[in-house]
Design a protein around this motif. Structure first.
Motif, PDB file in Angstrom:
ATOM      1  N   ALA A 138     -15.432 -55.044  46.179  1.00 25.44           N
ATOM      2  CA  ALA A 138     -16.125 -53.837  46.639  1.00 25.44           C
ATOM      3  C   ALA A 138     -15.788 -52.642  45.757  1.00 25.44           C
ATOM      4  CB  ALA A 138     -15.755 -53.538  48.090  1.00 25.44           C
ATOM      5  N   ALA A 139     -14.551 -52.578  45.252  1.00 28.18           N
ATOM      6  CA  ALA A 139     -14.162 -51.483  44.359  1.00 28.18           C
ATOM      7  C   ALA A 139     -14.968 -51.541  43.064  1.00 28.18           C
ATOM      8  CB  ALA A 139     -12.667 -51.550  44.068  1.00 28.18           C
ATOM      9  N   VAL A 140     -15.178 -52.758  42.541  1.00 29.33           N
ATOM     10  CA  VAL A 140     -15.990 -52.916  41.332  1.00 29.33           C
ATOM     11  C   VAL A 140     -17.427 -52.484  41.609  1.00 29.33           C
ATOM     12  CG1 VAL A 140     -16.884 -54.555  39.640  1.00 29.33           C
ATOM     13  CG2 VAL A 140     -14.542 -54.801  40.489  1.00 29.33           C
ATOM     14  N   GLN A 141     -17.978 -52.948  42.721  1.00 27.84           N
ATOM     15  CA  GLN A 141     -19.366 -52.641  43.051  1.00 27.84           C
ATOM     16  C   GLN A 141     -19.576 -51.153  43.276  1.00 27.84           C
ATOM     17  OE1 GLN A 141     -20.081 -55.188  46.400  1.00 27.84           O
ATOM     18  NE2 GLN A 141     -20.131 -57.053  45.160  1.00 27.84           N
ATOM     19  N   ALA A 142     -18.576 -50.485  43.854  1.00 31.20           N
ATOM     20  CA  ALA A 142     -18.683 -49.046  44.080  1.00 31.20           C
ATOM     21  C   ALA A 142     -18.805 -48.306  42.749  1.00 31.20           C
ATOM     22  CB  ALA A 142     -17.474 -48.547  44.860  1.00 31.20           C
ATOM     23  N   ARG A 143     -18.010 -48.729  41.753  1.00 36.19           N
ATOM     24  CA  ARG A 143     -18.108 -48.098  40.433  1.00 36.19           C
ATOM     25  C   ARG A 143     -19.467 -48.370  39.810  1.00 36.19           C
ATOM     26  NH1 ARG A 143     -13.419 -47.782  43.116  1.00 36.19           N
ATOM     27  NH2 ARG A 143     -11.959 -46.366  42.071  1.00 36.19           N
ATOM     28  N   ARG A 144     -19.972 -49.587  39.978  1.00 33.11           N
ATOM     29  CA  ARG A 144     -21.281 -49.909  39.414  1.00 33.11           C
ATOM     30  C   ARG A 144     -22.383 -49.077  40.068  1.00 33.11           C
ATOM     31  NH1 ARG A 144     -20.311 -51.800  34.585  1.00 33.11           N
ATOM     32  NH2 ARG A 144     -18.856 -53.560  34.583  1.00 33.11           N
ATOM     33  N   ARG A 145     -22.288 -48.862  41.368  1.00 30.97           N
ATOM     34  CA  ARG A 145     -23.289 -48.035  42.058  1.00 30.97           C
ATOM     35  C   ARG A 145     -23.226 -46.599  41.568  1.00 30.97           C
ATOM     36  NH1 ARG A 145     -21.885 -51.366  46.512  1.00 30.97           N
ATOM     37  NH2 ARG A 145     -20.335 -49.851  47.224  1.00 30.97           N
ATOM     38  N   THR A 146     -22.004 -46.096  41.330  1.00 30.32           N
ATOM     39  CA  THR A 146     -21.858 -44.740  40.809  1.00 30.32           C
ATOM     40  C   THR A 146     -22.498 -44.622  39.434  1.00 30.32           C
ATOM     41  OG1 THR A 146     -19.787 -44.434  42.035  1.00 30.32           O
ATOM     42  CG2 THR A 146     -20.198 -42.935  40.205  1.00 30.32           C
ATOM     43  N   ILE A 147     -22.293 -45.641  38.605  1.00 32.54           N
ATOM     44  CA  ILE A 147     -22.897 -45.635  37.270  1.00 32.54           C
ATOM     45  C   ILE A 147     -24.414 -45.597  37.365  1.00 32.54           C
ATOM     46  CG2 ILE A 147     -23.260 -47.054  35.197  1.00 32.54           C
ATOM     47  CD1 ILE A 147     -20.334 -48.040  35.594  1.00 32.54           C
ATOM     48  N   LEU A 158     -17.065 -44.094  33.270  1.00 37.67           N
ATOM     49  CA  LEU A 158     -17.235 -44.906  34.476  1.00 37.67           C
ATOM     50  C   LEU A 158     -17.315 -46.389  34.129  1.00 37.67           C
ATOM     51  CD1 LEU A 158     -19.800 -42.680  36.404  1.00 37.67           C
ATOM     52  CD2 LEU A 158     -17.437 -43.152  37.106  1.00 37.67           C
ATOM     53  N   GLU A 159     -17.969 -46.709  33.012  1.00 32.84           N
ATOM     54  CA  GLU A 159     -18.044 -48.101  32.561  1.00 32.84           C
ATOM     55  C   GLU A 159     -16.654 -48.644  32.259  1.00 32.84           C
ATOM     56  OE1 GLU A 159     -20.378 -50.260  32.361  1.00 32.84           O
ATOM     57  OE2 GLU A 159     -22.335 -49.277  32.167  1.00 32.84           O
ATOM     58  N   GLN A 160     -15.835 -47.835  31.621  1.00 30.13           N
ATOM     59  CA  GLN A 160     -14.476 -48.255  31.308  1.00 30.13           C
ATOM     60  C   GLN A 160     -13.676 -48.480  32.585  1.00 30.13           C
ATOM     61  OE1 GLN A 160     -12.396 -45.503  28.775  1.00 30.13           O
ATOM     62  NE2 GLN A 160     -10.820 -46.982  28.213  1.00 30.13           N
ATOM     63  N   GLU A 161     -13.865 -47.589  33.551  1.00 32.71           N
ATOM     64  CA  GLU A 161     -13.173 -47.743  34.834  1.00 32.71           C
ATOM     65  C   GLU A 161     -13.645 -48.996  35.557  1.00 32.71           C
ATOM     66  OE1 GLU A 161     -12.515 -45.197  38.977  1.00 32.71           O
ATOM     67  OE2 GLU A 161     -13.514 -44.284  37.266  1.00 32.71           O
ATOM     68  N   ALA A 162     -14.958 -49.237  35.526  1.00 25.33           N
ATOM     69  CA  ALA A 162     -15.493 -50.431  36.177  1.00 25.33           C
ATOM     70  C   ALA A 162     -14.978 -51.691  35.507  1.00 25.33           C
ATOM     71  CB  ALA A 162     -17.023 -50.403  36.147  1.00 25.33           C
ATOM     72  N   ALA A 163     -14.888 -51.676  34.177  1.00 22.81           N
ATOM     73  CA  ALA A 163     -14.370 -52.832  33.443  1.00 22.81           C
ATOM     74  C   ALA A 163     -12.915 -53.102  33.815  1.00 22.81           C
ATOM     75  CB  ALA A 163     -14.509 -52.607  31.941  1.00 22.81           C
ATOM     76  N   LEU A 164     -12.135 -52.043  33.992  1.00 22.35           N
ATOM     77  CA  LEU A 164     -10.741 -52.202  34.394  1.00 22.35           C
ATOM     78  C   LEU A 164     -10.648 -52.813  35.789  1.00 22.35           C
ATOM     79  CD1 LEU A 164      -7.714 -51.781  33.973  1.00 22.35           C
ATOM     80  CD2 LEU A 164      -8.000 -49.429  34.793  1.00 22.35           C
ATOM     81  N   HIS A 165     -11.477 -52.340  36.705  1.00 24.64           N
ATOM     82  CA  HIS A 165     -11.485 -52.911  38.057  1.00 24.64           C
ATOM     83  C   HIS A 165     -11.929 -54.367  38.030  1.00 24.64           C
ATOM     84  CE1 HIS A 165     -10.519 -49.633  40.888  1.00 24.64           C
ATOM     85  NE2 HIS A 165     -10.979 -48.840  39.951  1.00 24.64           N
ATOM     86  N   GLU A 166     -12.890 -54.684  37.154  1.00 27.38           N
ATOM     87  CA  GLU A 166     -13.335 -56.070  37.025  1.00 27.38           C
ATOM     88  C   GLU A 166     -12.201 -56.946  36.507  1.00 27.38           C
ATOM     89  OE1 GLU A 166     -15.713 -59.367  37.173  1.00 27.38           O
ATOM     90  OE2 GLU A 166     -16.347 -57.367  37.822  1.00 27.38           O
ATOM     91  N   GLU A 167     -11.463 -56.436  35.536  1.00 27.33           N
ATOM     92  CA  GLU A 167     -10.333 -57.175  34.992  1.00 27.33           C
ATOM     93  C   GLU A 167      -9.255 -57.403  36.054  1.00 27.33           C
ATOM     94  OE1 GLU A 167      -6.978 -56.600  31.439  1.00 27.33           O
ATOM     95  OE2 GLU A 167      -8.815 -55.404  31.427  1.00 27.33           O
ATOM     96  N   LEU A 168      -9.001 -56.384  36.847  1.00 21.58           N
ATOM     97  CA  LEU A 168      -8.005 -56.515  37.923  1.00 21.58           C
ATOM     98  C   LEU A 168      -8.481 -57.513  38.978  1.00 21.58           C
ATOM     99  CD1 LEU A 168      -7.008 -52.756  38.367  1.00 21.58           C
ATOM    100  CD2 LEU A 168      -5.596 -54.585  37.394  1.00 21.58           C
ATOM    101  N   PHE A 169      -9.786 -57.487  39.271  1.00 23.99           N
ATOM    102  CA  PHE A 169     -10.334 -58.447  40.227  1.00 23.99           C
ATOM    103  C   PHE A 169     -10.151 -59.873  39.732  1.00 23.99           C
ATOM    104  CE2 PHE A 169     -14.024 -61.151  41.194  1.00 23.99           C
ATOM    105  CZ  PHE A 169     -13.846 -61.304  42.557  1.00 23.99           C
TER     106      PHE A 169
END
Length: 442
Positions: A189-198, A408-419
């Motif tokens: 959900a954290a990844v998806q939230a960043r993607r929605r913001t983007i 935001l893309e970089q942040e989303a990529a980091l969350h994806e990596e953590l996931f």
């Protein structure tokens, strides 16, 4: 269905009779074959030449293109008719909440149905035992290594029915399955939230573009022209008029650059599949050897270049900034290189995404099956240009939007990596979930 899980080492068919070790798993976990915890159904594709199966489609029909990894399917690109329901599928609609997995070409993509649907023969749907958490299995199958299980078929890699049945599943008790799934859903959900913001920022950028290209930046009055209402002082040009000492060229031909030339590292190659709405998706770039690239050196990218897809969707284009200098224009792209001191190249790239340019490209493309561009069509592309100072003001405003999106893309990529890291740790039992949200090492 209430079949109890059985240890894989107790299944005679498992890996030619060899027992799979559970010594690296936590106490209480066991390894089971997929057939012992689920029944599975393989779909069908109604005959394409039977119009009666596809005309007046009312039933959702899922293909792999409709499946987004670890997501809920809420619509499908194609639908089948009542005749297909009766004659091909015998009324056996797959119900919402069912887990699906692809097993041909794209192996191991998992999604959940949010609608009633049928699906094709490259997808398997599961009926699960009562002591199996659906989302746990979805996450598990998404990260399983299929390399030792797949076969090579005419159209690519695939799993056969027997190998699907024998897929090994590491299975904790049901309560822990549910806790693991809950932890992974939260991370997802954290990844998806960043993607929605983007996506929201991209929408705002598009609205800003529309405002800037119709009203300008200085409150100047507008005037009616052959292309509509535009700010006074803006001029209509053709791309050929503003190239200066630049040029337009096609990417390397397929005979010059083959998919077999791609390798894990080297010079990044930008193909149409990597082009988005004025940015480059770097997630799955191929690479070629520098020596090969040097033999096709005219296709190296320079700062200020603009790439656009030569066929299909012409909103796939991108400005080439500092980061992409020295990368490679791939097959299927057209490269625009403008060398004109009166033109801001980033502004020019933004212009390609305007309604004026996109409408021209669609209306003037050639090809009966798929729309195609060529250099001559691009030479005549109409462009609306303000004075250079205003071009730069608009470019700076939109580049500021791009900087926010990039962060935001970089942040989303980091969350994806953590996931992905959490997924691996939880599915191996190296990190345990003792209660929802509470992670501990074993």
């Amino acid at each position: 269905m209430t079949t109890e899980p059985v240890l894989l080492q107790d299944v005679a068919e498992a890996q030619n009779g060899e027992a799979q070790s559970t010594e690296n798993l936590p106490n209480g976990w066991r390894v089971v074959s997929l057939e012992k915890i689920a029944k599975f159904n393989i779909g069908r594709t109604p005959a394409r030449n039977e119009v009666r199966y596809w005309s007046e489609g009312i039933y959702n029909w899922v293909s792999i293109a409709d499946m987004r990894e670890l997501m809920i399917i809420t619509n499908t690109k194609e639908r089948v008719s009542e005749e297909a329901n009766k004659q091909v599928f015998r009324g056996k609609l797959i119900q919402p909440g069912t887990l699906l997995m692809s097993f041909k070409l794209t192996i191991g993509r998992t999604s959940v149905l949010g609608i009633e649907a049928f699906h094709n023969e490259a997808i398997v749907s599961f009926e699960l035992s009562e002591n199996i958490d659906r989302d746990y299995l979805m996450f598990y199958l998404s990260q399983l290594d299929y390399s030792d299980h797949q076969d090579r078929a005419v159209k690519g890699n695939t799993l056969n029915k027997d190998k699907i049945a024998q897929l090994p599943i590491s299975l904790p008790p049901l309560a822990e399955q549910r806790a693991i799934a809950a932890a992974l859903r939260a991370a997802q959900a954290a990844v998806q939230a960043r993607r929605r913001t983007i996506e929201l920022v991209r929408e705002r950028k598009a609205a800003l573009m529309q405002a800037l290209f119709t009203r300008g930046t200085r409150g100047e009055p507008t005037e009616l022209t052959e292309i509509g209402e535009v700010p006074q002082g803006w001029e209509i040009y053709r791309l050929r008029d503003v190239l200066g000492e630049g040029f337009i060229q096609t990417g390397p031909f397929g005979s010059q650059l083959h998919a077999s030339d791609y390798q894990p590292s080297g010079i990044p190659v930008v193909n149409p599949t990597h082009l988005r709405f004025n940015y480059i998706d770097e997630s799955e770039l191929p690479f070629i050897d520098k020596s090969l690239a040097n033999t096709l050196s005219k296709h190296y990218l320079q700062k200020g270049d603009i790439l656009i897809s030569r066929r299909g969707d012409f909103s796939r284009y991108s400005f080439v900034g500092d980061k992409y200098v020295g990368w490679f224009c791939g097959t299927g792209c057209l490269l625009i290189r403008v060398k004109n001191l009166a033109v801001d190249n980033f502004f020019l790239s933004v212009s390609i995404g305007t309604e004026l340019s996109q409408k021209y490209l669609k209306n003037n493309s050639v090809g009966s099956i798929m729309p195609n561009l060529n250099t001559q069509i691009l030479f005549e592309l109409p462009l609306l240009l303000p004075p250079l100072a205003e071009q730069r003001e608009i470019a700076e405003a939109l580049q500021a939007c791009d900087a926010v999106i990039a962060a935001l893309e970089q942040e989303a990529a980091l969350h994806e990596e953590l996931f992905r890291a959490l997924l691996e740790e939880l599915m191996t039992g190296r990190v345990r979930v003792v209660s929802p949200g509470a992670l501990v090492e074993p």
